[in-house]
Design a protein around this motif. Structure first.
Motif, PDB file in Angstrom:
ATOM      1  N   LYS A  78      -4.685  -8.561  15.358  1.00  0.00           N
ATOM      2  CA  LYS A  78      -5.400  -9.867  15.613  1.00  0.00           C
ATOM      3  C   LYS A  78      -6.491 -10.160  14.431  1.00  0.00           C
ATOM      4  O   LYS A  78      -6.338 -11.030  13.907  1.00  0.00           O
ATOM      5  N   ALA A  79      -6.864  -8.996  13.825  1.00  0.00           N
ATOM      6  CA  ALA A  79      -7.788  -9.208  12.731  1.00  0.00           C
ATOM      7  C   ALA A  79      -6.859  -9.359  11.652  1.00  0.00           C
ATOM      8  O   ALA A  79      -7.333 -10.449  10.683  1.00  0.00           O
ATOM      9  N   ALA A  80      -5.830  -8.916  11.459  1.00  0.00           N
ATOM     10  CA  ALA A  80      -5.090  -8.970   9.954  1.00  0.00           C
ATOM     11  C   ALA A  80      -4.436 -10.276   9.726  1.00  0.00           C
ATOM     12  O   ALA A  80      -4.359 -10.858   8.843  1.00  0.00           O
ATOM     13  N   ALA A  81      -4.329 -10.818  11.034  1.00  0.00           N
ATOM     14  CA  ALA A  81      -3.940 -12.221  11.240  1.00  0.00           C
ATOM     15  C   ALA A  81      -4.752 -13.245  11.231  1.00  0.00           C
ATOM     16  O   ALA A  81      -4.921 -14.510  11.359  1.00  0.00           O
ATOM     17  N   GLY A  82      -6.064 -12.731  10.945  1.00  0.00           N
ATOM     18  CA  GLY A  82      -7.246 -13.661  11.064  1.00  0.00           C
ATOM     19  C   GLY A  82      -8.030 -14.353  12.296  1.00  0.00           C
ATOM     20  O   GLY A  82      -8.799 -15.192  12.168  1.00  0.00           O
ATOM     21  N   ASN A  83      -7.634 -13.665  13.336  1.00  0.00           N
ATOM     22  CA  ASN A  83      -8.039 -14.077  14.647  1.00  0.00           C
ATOM     23  C   ASN A  83      -9.227 -12.884  14.910  1.00  0.00           C
ATOM     24  O   ASN A  83      -9.260 -12.158  15.722  1.00  0.00           O
ATOM     25  N   TYR A  84     -10.386 -13.243  14.149  1.00  0.00           N
ATOM     26  CA  TYR A  84     -11.627 -12.028  14.195  1.00  0.00           C
ATOM     27  C   TYR A  84     -12.133 -11.944  15.512  1.00  0.00           C
ATOM     28  O   TYR A  84     -12.681 -10.869  16.016  1.00  0.00           O
ATOM     29  N   ARG A 129       3.734  -5.375   7.466  1.00  0.00           N
ATOM     30  CA  ARG A 129       2.491  -6.103   7.397  1.00  0.00           C
ATOM     31  C   ARG A 129       2.854  -7.680   7.778  1.00  0.00           C
ATOM     32  O   ARG A 129       2.340  -8.527   7.288  1.00  0.00           O
ATOM     33  N   GLN A 130       3.776  -8.029   8.794  1.00  0.00           N
ATOM     34  CA  GLN A 130       4.100  -9.375   9.136  1.00  0.00           C
ATOM     35  C   GLN A 130       3.379  -9.339  10.521  1.00  0.00           C
ATOM     36  O   GLN A 130       4.052  -9.156  11.545  1.00  0.00           O
ATOM     37  N   PHE A 131       2.072  -9.622  10.305  1.00  0.00           N
ATOM     38  CA  PHE A 131       1.368  -9.531  11.623  1.00  0.00           C
ATOM     39  C   PHE A 131       1.504 -10.336  12.748  1.00  0.00           C
ATOM     40  O   PHE A 131       1.220 -10.351  13.897  1.00  0.00           O
ATOM     41  N   MET A 177       9.410  -2.549  17.607  1.00  0.00           N
ATOM     42  CA  MET A 177       9.586  -3.848  16.802  1.00  0.00           C
ATOM     43  C   MET A 177       8.200  -4.115  16.278  1.00  0.00           C
ATOM     44  O   MET A 177       7.988  -4.642  15.138  1.00  0.00           O
ATOM     45  N   ALA A 178       7.241  -3.953  17.054  1.00  0.00           N
ATOM     46  CA  ALA A 178       5.632  -4.259  16.612  1.00  0.00           C
ATOM     47  C   ALA A 178       5.352  -3.068  15.673  1.00  0.00           C
ATOM     48  O   ALA A 178       4.648  -3.618  14.452  1.00  0.00           O
ATOM     49  N   SER A 179       5.653  -2.154  15.830  1.00  0.00           N
ATOM     50  CA  SER A 179       5.430  -1.062  14.750  1.00  0.00           C
ATOM     51  C   SER A 179       6.343  -1.299  13.535  1.00  0.00           C
ATOM     52  O   SER A 179       5.703  -1.117  12.369  1.00  0.00           O
ATOM     53  N   CYS A 180       7.399  -1.783  13.577  1.00  0.00           N
ATOM     54  CA  CYS A 180       8.351  -1.985  12.440  1.00  0.00           C
ATOM     55  C   CYS A 180       7.480  -3.180  11.557  1.00  0.00           C
ATOM     56  O   CYS A 180       7.360  -3.029  10.374  1.00  0.00           O
ATOM     57  N   ASP A 217       4.183 -11.490  13.455  1.00  0.00           N
ATOM     58  CA  ASP A 217       5.587 -10.953  14.469  1.00  0.00           C
ATOM     59  C   ASP A 217       4.940  -9.740  15.281  1.00  0.00           C
ATOM     60  O   ASP A 217       5.401  -9.583  16.516  1.00  0.00           O
ATOM     61  N   VAL A 218       4.140  -8.896  14.773  1.00  0.00           N
ATOM     62  CA  VAL A 218       3.507  -7.782  15.299  1.00  0.00           C
ATOM     63  C   VAL A 218       3.206  -8.365  16.897  1.00  0.00           C
ATOM     64  O   VAL A 218       3.171  -7.816  17.728  1.00  0.00           O
ATOM     65  N   LEU A 219       2.315  -9.394  16.689  1.00  0.00           N
ATOM     66  CA  LEU A 219       1.470 -10.095  17.948  1.00  0.00           C
ATOM     67  C   LEU A 219       2.608 -10.638  18.811  1.00  0.00           C
ATOM     68  O   LEU A 219       2.352 -10.447  20.128  1.00  0.00           O
ATOM     69  N   ILE A 220       3.538 -11.136  18.319  1.00  0.00           N
ATOM     70  CA  ILE A 220       4.622 -11.678  19.275  1.00  0.00           C
ATOM     71  C   ILE A 220       5.045 -10.615  20.182  1.00  0.00           C
ATOM     72  O   ILE A 220       5.209 -10.717  21.574  1.00  0.00           O
ATOM     73  N   TYR A 221       5.311  -9.418  19.741  1.00  0.00           N
ATOM     74  CA  TYR A 221       5.586  -8.209  20.366  1.00  0.00           C
ATOM     75  C   TYR A 221       4.626  -7.652  21.485  1.00  0.00           C
ATOM     76  O   TYR A 221       4.772  -7.165  22.273  1.00  0.00           O
ATOM     77  N   LEU A 222       3.580  -7.440  20.910  1.00  0.00           N
ATOM     78  CA  LEU A 222       2.259  -6.877  21.470  1.00  0.00           C
ATOM     79  C   LEU A 222       1.891  -7.858  22.638  1.00  0.00           C
ATOM     80  O   LEU A 222       1.672  -7.325  23.695  1.00  0.00           O
ATOM     81  N   ASN A 223       1.909  -9.066  22.443  1.00  0.00           N
ATOM     82  CA  ASN A 223       1.581 -10.057  23.406  1.00  0.00           C
ATOM     83  C   ASN A 223       2.325  -9.904  24.874  1.00  0.00           C
ATOM     84  O   ASN A 223       2.001 -10.149  25.911  1.00  0.00           O
ATOM     85  N   SER A 224       3.608  -9.514  24.716  1.00  0.00           N
ATOM     86  CA  SER A 224       4.643  -9.655  25.672  1.00  0.00           C
ATOM     87  C   SER A 224       4.745  -8.448  26.531  1.00  0.00           C
ATOM     88  O   SER A 224       5.184  -8.590  27.633  1.00  0.00           O
ATOM     89  N   ILE A 225       3.879  -7.299  25.864  1.00  0.00           N
ATOM     90  CA  ILE A 225       3.568  -6.173  26.712  1.00  0.00           C
ATOM     91  C   ILE A 225       2.155  -5.844  26.992  1.00  0.00           C
ATOM     92  O   ILE A 225       1.743  -4.787  27.666  1.00  0.00           O
TER      93      ILE A 225
END
Length: 448
Positions: free
Chosen positions: A297-303, A267-269, A259-262, A271-279
């Protein structure tokens, strides 16, 4: 999509796959006929075992476990069912539980090829290839002289346990013998960056298991990235979504990676972080995971956090990748560390990629008001390509530095370097700007 925005996709579930020596394989060629048989099943052991097999082959492992356990409660002497239960737990990634159940069978049948092989596979997942190979040693001595089918199985799994060593010698002849051999050969080609060969091997495979869907998604993502093909990326996104959204995989680690890869491909970063944070706790030292996590993280602005994760990466291959260098440079600049971004550029050999990084540094530094390094970058760009665009960028950055000197936010001595940068330009506008700066320098006793 610009070069620095290209996603380096994670490879969910693309570690090598052990052949687990399942006892049989059922082909589902006629769903209607299968449903008729299903409705006619009775509550007798033979029918229930058949139903459990169907569940297993459809990746409904918990349902199979429930049937096997129910039968075992009433038939303790059906020892072989412990192997099937252990196999189901292995498929569910509960390797320690699989070991416990398997031990019950091995106490009674210590030389079982299937059980010992499964034990080795569990050791591979729980520990490492060396531990797995040690478990296979007694089986190797036995099987190489007696069981013909075990020879191929052991050869295959040794390639897996030895991280792909001997893959090209062992796996090709086994592609149509052991299903996992094709998948592992695809993984081998991916690791050698031979994406086209991996695609050729898997393009005609109709996926039926989560691993096959995932691997086909990974190959399409890699090929789509390499060729700039939106069609391949779309196929990859659909495969990842199919696995990650399925009831059997949505709560597994590979399912969440899917789901993170999807969402990465969409480019819905956030949502990517929701899944990656969980694992993420399972992948603290995994360079590929951290590469994807940092990009998201960077694409979501958390540099700030992205920079920290990028710096955890140890792989020299990743650290020399343009995508890594460009994202880390952007993080440095956004975190007001433009000097570190400039140093990354200075370490690169002259190439199209170094030119692209120079453009990124020039524009990002200008945008963030870090005019000193913006001016240096635009100066090099102008010398490489005397375009009015680069002169305008350099002129604006030099004026920006001058304003910061006037405001006391840059050392006065920097003025000398600014004048040097301006003098290297052939523009007719430069003399007027230099004259103003020199007059201020003279009035304020700044040697220029």
């Amino acid at each position: 999509m610009s070069r620095e925005d290209h996603a380096q996709y994670s490879k969910p579930g693309s570690g090598e796959i052990c052949a687990d020596a399942a006892a049989g394989k059922i082909q589902f060629n006629d769903e209607k006929k299968l449903m008729v048989f299903h409705q006619n099943m009775q509550d007798i052991i033979e029918d229930q075992l058949s139903l459990a097999s169907i569940h297993y082959m459809r990746s409904h492992y918990q349902e199979a476990i429930d049937i096997y356990k129910r039968i075992l409660l009433e038939n303790r002497d059906f020892l072989a069912l412990n192997v099937y239960v252990a196999l189901c737990y292995y498929k569910l990634d509960y390797y320690d539980v699989s070991q416990e159940v398997l031990a019950v069978y091995l106490q009674q049948v210590p030389d079982s090829t299937i059980a010992l092989n499964l034990k080795a596979c569990n050791h591979f997942r729980l520990y490492n290839g060396k531990a797995a190979e040690a478990e296979l040693k007694s089986l190797m001595d036995n099987a190489l002289s007696s069981f013909e089918f075990a020879k191929e199985l052991i050869k295959h799994n040794l390639v897996v346990f030895r991280a792909g060593e001997g893959a090209l010698q062992v796996l090709p002849p086994l592609v149509d013998v052991i299903p996992e051999a094709r998948l592992n050969l695809v993984i081998y080609y991916l690791r050698q960056d031979d994406v086209q060969e991996a695609f050729n091997l898997i393009k005609d495979l109709e996926p039926t298991t989560p691993q096959e869907y995932i691997l086909k998604g990974v190959v399409n993502a890699a090929l789509g990235q390499e060729l700039g093909s939106r069609d391949h990326l779309k196929i990859a996104q659909q495969f990842f979504q199919l696995v990650g959204g399925s009831a059997s995989e949505c709560d597994t680690i590979p399912g969440r990676q899917c789901m993170a890869s999807c969402f990465f491909l969409l480019r819905q970063f956030d949502d990517v972080l929701i899944y990656l944070n969980s694992i993420k706790s399972y992948f603290y030292n995994d360079d590929t995971f951290n590469f994807n996590y940092a990009q998201a993280k960077a694409a979501a602005g958390n540099y700030k956090e992205a920079e920290e994760v990028f710096l955890l990466i140890q792989s020299e291959k990743i650290k020399n990748d343009y995508v890594y260098l460009s994202w880390l440079s952007r993080c440095y600049i956004m975190n007001k560390k433009a000097r570190l971004a400039w140093e990354l550029y200075l370490k690169m050999e002259t190439s199209g990629e170094s030119f692209s990084l120079l453009q990124l540094i020039a524009n990002d530094c200008y945008k963030m008001g870090q005019f000193y390094y913006a001016a240096k970058a635009f100066d090099v760009l102008e010398r490489l390509d005397p375009s009015p665009e680069y002169w305008e960028g350099k002129r604006g950055a030099c004026v920006g530095i001058f304003q910061m000197i006037l405001a006391g936010r840059e050392p006065k001595d920097t003025l000398r370097e600014v004048l040097h940068l301006l003098r290297s330009t052939g523009s007719t506008q430069v003399e007027y700007i230099i004259r103003i700066m020199k007059k201020w320098g003279k009035d304020n006793r700044v040697p220029v």
